[in-house]
Design a protein around this motif. Sequence first.
Motif, PDB file in Angstrom:
ATOM      1  N   GLU A  54       0.820  -1.226   0.000  1.00 27.36           N
ATOM      2  CA  GLU A  54       0.000   0.000   0.000  1.00 27.36           C
ATOM      3  C   GLU A  54       0.846   1.265   0.000  1.00 27.36           C
ATOM      4  O   GLU A  54       1.721   1.437   0.861  1.00 27.36           O
ATOM      5  CB  GLU A  54      -0.902  -0.014   1.231  1.00 27.36           C
ATOM      6  CG  GLU A  54      -1.931   1.113   1.239  1.00 27.36           C
ATOM      7  CD  GLU A  54      -3.129   0.744   2.096  1.00 27.36           C
ATOM      8  OE1 GLU A  54      -4.033   0.064   1.579  1.00 27.36           O
ATOM      9  OE2 GLU A  54      -3.154   1.111   3.274  1.00 27.36           O
ATOM     10  N   LYS A  56       0.813   4.491   1.160  1.00 34.55           N
ATOM     11  CA  LYS A  56       0.012   5.077   2.249  1.00 34.55           C
ATOM     12  C   LYS A  56       0.844   6.195   2.879  1.00 34.55           C
ATOM     13  O   LYS A  56       1.583   5.956   3.853  1.00 34.55           O
ATOM     14  CB  LYS A  56      -0.271   3.945   3.248  1.00 34.55           C
ATOM     15  CG  LYS A  56      -1.152   4.275   4.411  1.00 34.55           C
ATOM     16  CD  LYS A  56      -1.340   3.009   5.277  1.00 34.55           C
ATOM     17  CE  LYS A  56      -2.276   3.217   6.428  1.00 34.55           C
ATOM     18  NZ  LYS A  56      -2.403   2.029   7.287  1.00 34.55           N
ATOM     19  N   THR A  61      -3.343   6.597  12.244  1.00 36.35           N
ATOM     20  CA  THR A  61      -2.576   5.833  13.237  1.00 36.35           C
ATOM     21  C   THR A  61      -1.077   5.807  12.921  1.00 36.35           C
ATOM     22  O   THR A  61      -0.344   4.982  13.458  1.00 36.35           O
ATOM     23  CB  THR A  61      -3.108   4.380  13.334  1.00 36.35           C
ATOM     24  OG1 THR A  61      -3.024   3.764  12.045  1.00 36.35           O
ATOM     25  CG2 THR A  61      -4.529   4.334  13.828  1.00 36.35           C
ATOM     26  N   SER A 212      -4.320  -5.460   7.071  1.00 33.44           N
ATOM     27  CA  SER A 212      -3.925  -4.675   8.249  1.00 33.44           C
ATOM     28  C   SER A 212      -3.179  -5.480   9.318  1.00 33.44           C
ATOM     29  O   SER A 212      -3.525  -6.629   9.614  1.00 33.44           O
ATOM     30  CB  SER A 212      -5.121  -4.007   8.929  1.00 33.44           C
ATOM     31  OG  SER A 212      -5.777  -3.127   8.067  1.00 33.44           O
ATOM     32  N   GLY A 234       0.351  -2.095   4.541  1.00 36.40           N
ATOM     33  CA  GLY A 234       0.670  -0.687   4.352  1.00 36.40           C
ATOM     34  C   GLY A 234       1.816  -0.226   5.216  1.00 36.40           C
ATOM     35  O   GLY A 234       2.953  -0.064   4.767  1.00 36.40           O
ATOM     36  N   THR A 235       1.546  -0.044   6.508  1.00 37.65           N
ATOM     37  CA  THR A 235       2.494   0.579   7.427  1.00 37.65           C
ATOM     38  C   THR A 235       3.867  -0.096   7.423  1.00 37.65           C
ATOM     39  O   THR A 235       4.898   0.580   7.332  1.00 37.65           O
ATOM     40  CB  THR A 235       1.899   0.563   8.855  1.00 37.65           C
ATOM     41  OG1 THR A 235       0.569   1.094   8.786  1.00 37.65           O
ATOM     42  CG2 THR A 235       2.733   1.387   9.814  1.00 37.65           C
TER      43      THR A 235
HETATM   44  O1  LIG Z   1      -4.581   2.754   8.852  1.00 41.85           O
HETATM   45  C1  LIG Z   1      -5.259   3.538   9.547  1.00 41.85           C
HETATM   46  O2  LIG Z   1      -4.776   4.257  10.440  1.00 41.85           O
HETATM   47  C2  LIG Z   1      -6.734   3.677   9.311  1.00 41.85           C
HETATM   48  C3  LIG Z   1      -7.455   4.544  10.115  1.00 41.85           C
HETATM   49  C4  LIG Z   1      -8.809   4.708   9.898  1.00 41.85           C
HETATM   50  C5  LIG Z   1      -9.447   4.015   8.900  1.00 41.85           C
HETATM   51  C6  LIG Z   1      -8.727   3.141   8.083  1.00 41.85           C
HETATM   52  C7  LIG Z   1      -7.385   2.969   8.298  1.00 41.85           C
HETATM   53  N1  LIG Z   1      -6.646   2.118   7.503  1.00 41.85           N
HETATM   54  C8  LIG Z   1      -7.171   1.476   6.359  1.00 41.85           C
HETATM   55  C9  LIG Z   1      -6.589   0.173   6.083  1.00 41.85           C
HETATM   56  O3  LIG Z   1      -7.361  -0.734   5.910  1.00 41.85           O
HETATM   57  C10 LIG Z   1      -5.104  -0.016   6.005  1.00 41.85           C
HETATM   58  O4  LIG Z   1      -4.529   1.074   5.376  1.00 41.85           O
HETATM   59  C11 LIG Z   1      -4.625  -1.242   5.270  1.00 41.85           C
HETATM   60  O5  LIG Z   1      -5.352  -2.370   5.569  1.00 41.85           O
HETATM   61  C12 LIG Z   1      -3.156  -1.492   5.619  1.00 41.85           C
HETATM   62  O6  LIG Z   1      -3.027  -1.653   7.018  1.00 41.85           O
HETATM   63  P1  LIG Z   1      -1.608  -1.623   7.723  1.00 41.85           P
HETATM   64  O7  LIG Z   1      -0.747  -2.644   7.058  1.00 41.85           O
HETATM   65  O8  LIG Z   1      -1.870  -1.971   9.160  1.00 41.85           O
HETATM   66  O9  LIG Z   1      -1.076  -0.250   7.540  1.00 41.85           O
END
Ligand SMILES: O=C(O)c1ccccc1NCC(=O)[C@H](O)[C@H](O)COP(=O)(O)O
Length: 253
Positions: A54, A56, A61, A212, A234-235
Amino acid sequence: MNASGDELAPEVRAILDAARERPGGDTRVSVDARSFPDAVAETAADGRVPVITEVKPTSPTTDGVRDDDPVELAREMVAGGATALSVLTEPDHFGGSTESLQRIREAVDVPVLRKDFVLREEQLDVVESDLVLLIARFVGDDLPDLVEAARKRGFQPLVEVHTRDELVAALAAGADVVGINNRDLGKLEVDLATFEELAPEVPDDVLLVAESGVKTPDDVRRMRNAGADALLVGTAIMDGDVRQNTESLTTST
Ligand SMILES: O=C(O)c1ccccc1NCC(=O)[C@H](O)[C@H](O)COP(=O)(O)O
């Protein structure tokens, strides 16, 4: 079912308020989509883990903003073995843009997911992408119509769920690509057990994505053992060298 009566974290309420105000496009888009199932099958046949990485730039967060050129980030992710890319187009809380998505889709040849909070049909018409995210919790009873509207335009809808009821609604709407989000968008808490609990209820002919909270090769193996056909990360990809991060997760077999 819709979002209005739900308990939501203030950040998510603000995201939804902004999404309701965002205009749609004037002209219906028509997409010649790159096949996501084919891309997943090719990666798996290569012995790698299918990962949607992602782009992002920030999020409610995440600390700070990553302001590198999104196209460069996307190219590095593909070089690291990404099967597909997820590109935030939400501008107010995630630093995304439809322009970034357009530029990235022109620059790479993997499928690209539009990551946004689409609530109305005309909001599908602002930019072309191969996949489009529909969040069951937020579109509520409009989900079947939005799935159909997305497909009529050529998009592959990725329907995101977090609860059993949302999964039932997604399957009833005919979703064939389902993402189980480990992040509870009500509380913004992440728990990988969410995927493990819901995945056994997803039929085999549905392409299943774990979304996520995936950070390490162990997390990748945990989600794959629980039935994930692909992961959305993403993160953990955006934190540091995106190519190296992508390589590390796509080779975690
Ligand atoms: O990622 C956030 O902080 C967030 C906050 C509020 C609503 C949605 C949010 N994220 C959307 C997602 O689903 C993620 O960007 C995606 O699944 C990737 O997750 P991660 O690997 O934990 O960054």
